[in-house]
Write a protein that holds these residues in place. Sequence first.
Motif, PDB file in Angstrom:
ATOM      1  N   TYR A   3       6.798  -8.436   1.740  1.00 31.79           N
ATOM      2  CA  TYR A   3       5.537  -7.979   2.308  1.00 31.79           C
ATOM      3  C   TYR A   3       5.043  -6.702   1.641  1.00 31.79           C
ATOM      4  O   TYR A   3       5.834  -5.841   1.265  1.00 31.79           O
ATOM      5  N   ALA A  23       1.299  -4.569  -6.045  1.00 29.57           N
ATOM      6  CA  ALA A  23       1.946  -5.570  -5.197  1.00 29.57           C
ATOM      7  C   ALA A  23       2.199  -6.856  -5.975  1.00 29.57           C
ATOM      8  O   ALA A  23       3.280  -7.448  -5.888  1.00 29.57           O
ATOM      9  N   TYR A  31       1.063 -10.256   2.870  1.00 33.42           N
ATOM     10  CA  TYR A  31       0.399  -8.976   3.104  1.00 33.42           C
ATOM     11  C   TYR A  31       0.132  -8.810   4.592  1.00 33.42           C
ATOM     12  O   TYR A  31      -0.009  -9.781   5.320  1.00 33.42           O
ATOM     13  N   CYS A  33      -2.380  -5.892   6.897  1.00 32.98           N
ATOM     14  CA  CYS A  33      -3.265  -4.729   6.815  1.00 32.98           C
ATOM     15  C   CYS A  33      -3.304  -4.053   8.174  1.00 32.98           C
ATOM     16  O   CYS A  33      -3.641  -4.676   9.177  1.00 32.98           O
ATOM     17  N   CYS A  56      -4.495 -12.474   5.502  1.00 34.56           N
ATOM     18  CA  CYS A  56      -3.316 -11.837   6.088  1.00 34.56           C
ATOM     19  C   CYS A  56      -3.648 -11.282   7.469  1.00 34.56           C
ATOM     20  O   CYS A  56      -4.823 -11.143   7.822  1.00 34.56           O
TER      21      CYS A  56
END
Length: 127
Positions: A3, A23, A31, A33, A56
């Motif tokens: 992640y 990343a 991912y 956020c 995500c």
Amino acid sequence: MKYAIIADIHANWEGLQTVLADAQANKVTHYACLGDVVGYGPNPVECLETIRALNCPVVMGNHDDRSVYRSVFHPDGPPSPDPLYRAFDHGPWRFILLDSHVPGKVEGRVDTAQLAWLDAELAAHPR
């Protein structure tokens, strides 16, 4: 499963591109956020589109506008000015969104109804 946790972008699209390139170089597969996609930077639209394209989990930050957040990340839900409480699983992780946003303020607030919801959510999903 690897992640990348992204937060506090504040509409800095150039910075977001740098983070996403790193990343990718590190073979990130998932991912999340943690909010503040927009705020005071110059590129809010580009940042919102980029984060949405990652598909995500996204939680709302204290600089994110509730109506914009709902329209971008939950377009099928009903529009509402009310705080958003939400919990969902993504892979092995449980995400809990407890909206403490106070319009026009930087600091947030969690009221007794939100705490009751959180207590029930945590009790229903012990890990």
